[in-house]
Design a protein around this motif. Structure first.
Motif, PDB file in Angstrom:
ATOM      1  N   UNK A  35      17.063  -1.128  10.555  1.00 20.83           N
ATOM      2  CA  UNK A  35      18.023  -2.228  10.575  1.00 20.83           C
ATOM      3  C   UNK A  35      17.509  -3.414  11.394  1.00 20.83           C
ATOM      4  N   UNK A  36      16.788  -3.141  12.480  1.00 15.86           N
ATOM      5  CA  UNK A  36      16.335  -4.196  13.372  1.00 15.86           C
ATOM      6  C   UNK A  36      15.049  -4.859  12.888  1.00 15.86           C
ATOM      7  N   UNK A  37      14.103  -4.064  12.382  1.00 19.02           N
ATOM      8  CA  UNK A  37      12.771  -4.587  12.084  1.00 19.02           C
ATOM      9  C   UNK A  37      12.413  -4.576  10.599  1.00 19.02           C
ATOM     10  N   UNK A  38      13.271  -4.029   9.748  1.00 14.87           N
ATOM     11  CA  UNK A  38      12.969  -4.033   8.320  1.00 14.87           C
ATOM     12  C   UNK A  38      12.981  -2.641   7.733  1.00 14.87           C
ATOM     13  N   UNK A  39      13.292  -2.563   6.452  1.00 19.15           N
ATOM     14  CA  UNK A  39      13.488  -1.258   5.805  1.00 19.15           C
ATOM     15  C   UNK A  39      12.204  -0.439   5.694  1.00 19.15           C
ATOM     16  N   UNK A  40      11.028  -1.085   5.793  1.00 16.88           N
ATOM     17  CA  UNK A  40       9.767  -0.349   5.676  1.00 16.88           C
ATOM     18  C   UNK A  40       9.261   0.158   7.030  1.00 16.88           C
ATOM     19  N   UNK A  41      10.036  -0.054   8.086  1.00 16.83           N
ATOM     20  CA  UNK A  41       9.613   0.346   9.423  1.00 16.83           C
ATOM     21  C   UNK A  41       9.594   1.873   9.557  1.00 16.83           C
ATOM     22  N   UNK A  42       8.557   2.378  10.210  1.00 11.07           N
ATOM     23  CA  UNK A  42       8.445   3.801  10.521  1.00 11.07           C
ATOM     24  C   UNK A  42       8.545   3.971  12.032  1.00 11.07           C
ATOM     25  N   UNK A  43       8.882   5.176  12.485  1.00 13.15           N
ATOM     26  CA  UNK A  43       8.931   5.436  13.916  1.00 13.15           C
ATOM     27  C   UNK A  43       8.021   6.609  14.262  1.00 13.15           C
ATOM     28  N   UNK A  44       7.605   6.618  15.525  1.00 15.78           N
ATOM     29  CA  UNK A  44       6.769   7.710  16.027  1.00 15.78           C
ATOM     30  C   UNK A  44       7.309   8.139  17.380  1.00 15.78           C
ATOM     31  N   UNK A  45       7.429   9.449  17.602  1.00 19.78           N
ATOM     32  CA  UNK A  45       7.905   9.983  18.874  1.00 19.78           C
ATOM     33  C   UNK A  45       6.738  10.618  19.614  1.00 19.78           C
ATOM     34  N   UNK A  46       6.523  10.160  20.861  1.00 19.51           N
ATOM     35  CA  UNK A  46       5.459  10.716  21.695  1.00 19.51           C
ATOM     36  C   UNK A  46       6.065  11.462  22.875  1.00 19.51           C
ATOM     37  N   UNK A  47       5.616  12.659  23.163  1.00 21.18           N
ATOM     38  CA  UNK A  47       6.157  13.410  24.304  1.00 21.18           C
ATOM     39  C   UNK A  47       6.018  12.608  25.598  1.00 21.18           C
ATOM     40  N   UNK A  48       7.048  12.674  26.444  1.00 19.29           N
ATOM     41  CA  UNK A  48       7.034  11.934  27.701  1.00 19.29           C
ATOM     42  C   UNK A  48       7.862  12.715  28.722  1.00 19.29           C
ATOM     43  N   UNK A  49       8.108  12.099  29.881  1.00 21.87           N
ATOM     44  CA  UNK A  49       8.923  12.746  30.900  1.00 21.87           C
ATOM     45  C   UNK A  49       9.874  11.739  31.528  1.00 21.87           C
TER      46      UNK A  49
END
Length: 353
Positions: A245-259
């Motif tokens: 919704x914010x950056x465009x319908x073709x946007x993908x996301x990636x989750x990186x482990x953190x703390x």
């Protein structure tokens, strides 16, 4: 002397006494004497109802009064124009008027409203809380250990507590400027029972040197969802929807482990670079990904600190900087521009979310 004759005589005397505008506007004179709804026009309407004898007497006088008013108006107009020229002010009556300029929204507000709009459609409420906070709501309740660097004065603005009268004790809670809007999450969970679904936009403060990439204050939006059977997949799908919704319908996301002390497990959220299409540019540091938020499942200790049973309820939380998203949306490369109030910068942003 009739009533009409008295009115004509009085108005003529008033006109003769007008030798200058005397601080009044030329338009006020016109409305008073020579407009269609002015005093002279009213006398002519009343003149129509006068007797024949009275018309013979007043007809010429009324015409002379009208002519005198028009001449005096021209005289005053010429004097005003001459005065303006002598003062160096040129008045070009042929120019169109300057329209009122409509202001524009601050770019941070444009982004903030857009974020709120996206999450409100997902059923999230908007919640606010204090910017001056105590240690418990800002750190302890969020599972920060006592020796955490954020508790040090070089990272956080602590406020000296004024003394209470009559030797009263205030307590051992430090007072500080909140370092994140997570304090609002704690207050919400203390005040209400699950299910909870809310976002917390607001200003936060950290003791950092001001530069193009950092400031001593900035703005965050944090989110919280607590209910039965809330899982990590709910967090992922919520943030995936937000990114599209914010950056465009073709946007993908990636989750990186953190703390993070207040979530377990925790993850950093990256979005595919919408500027270069994930091909690599200076914005994404040629990686194709841009970090926008931190997130994770609410730590059981945080739920317990707020009186919520972690065996019955689970939840996720996330937080993102409004400045960072705004810089990505509009291609702004200096964080300081948001707070310098330079009208040349601010007027570029129109009130369209």
């Amino acid at each position: 002397m009739s009533s009409l004759q008295e009115k004509v005589r009085s108005l003529r005397q008033e006109l003769d006494n007008v030798t200058s505008l005397g601080g009044k506007s030329l338009e006020a004179f016109r409305l008073k004497f020579i407009s269609k709804k002015g005093a002279i026009s009213e006398l002519f309407e009343e003149f129509k109802q006068a007797s024949v004898e009275e018309k013979k007497t007043l007809g010429k006088i009324l015409n002379e009064l009208k002519q005198a008013a028009e001449e005096r108006f021209k005289q005053l107009s010429d004097e005003q124009e001459a005065s303006a020229k002598s003062s160096g002010v040129e008045i070009d009556l042929s120019l169109p008027p300057i329209p009122n300029k409509t202001g524009s929204l601050h770019p941070l507000n444009l982004t903030r409203y857009k974020i709120i709009e996206v999450f409100e459609r997902l059923g999230f409420n908007v919640v606010d809380g204090p910017e001056i906070e105590d240690d418990w709501h800002n750190f302890t309740a969020l599972n920060f250990p006592e020796n955490h660097p954020a508790r040090e004065m070089q990272d956080t603005f602590f406020i000296e507590k004024p003394a209470l009268p009559d030797g009263q004790e205030r307590g051992n809670h430090d007072i500080l400027l909140r370092t994140h809007t997570s304090n609002v999450q704690i207050r919400l969970m203390k005040q209400q029972k699950p299910p909870l679904r809310a976002i917390m936009p607001g200003r936060v403060y950290r003791n950092e040197a001001i530069s193009a990439r950092a400031h001593c204050f900035f703005h965050q939006v944090e989110g919280l969802y607590v209910d039965k059977n809330v899982g990590f997949s709910d967090l992922k799908q919520t943030l995936f929807h937000f990114a599209k919704e914010m950056f465009g319908k073709d946007t993908k996301i990636r989750l990186r482990p953190s703390f993070f002390p207040f979530t377990e497990p925790s993850a950093e959220i990256d979005v595919s670079c919408f500027i270069c299409g994930s091909k690599g540019c200076n914005v994404c540091k040629y990686s194709g990904w841009v970090e926008i938020a931190g997130s994770g499942m609410v730590h059981p200790n945080v739920l317990r600190n707020c009186g919520i049973d972690p065996e019955e309820y689970t939840g996720f939380a996330f937080g993102m900087g409004i400045e960072r998203i705004t810089m990505l949306r509009y291609g702004i490369n200096d964080l300081r521009m948001f707070s310098e109030n330079d009208i040349r910068f601010l007027k570029q942003f129109k009130a369209v979310v």
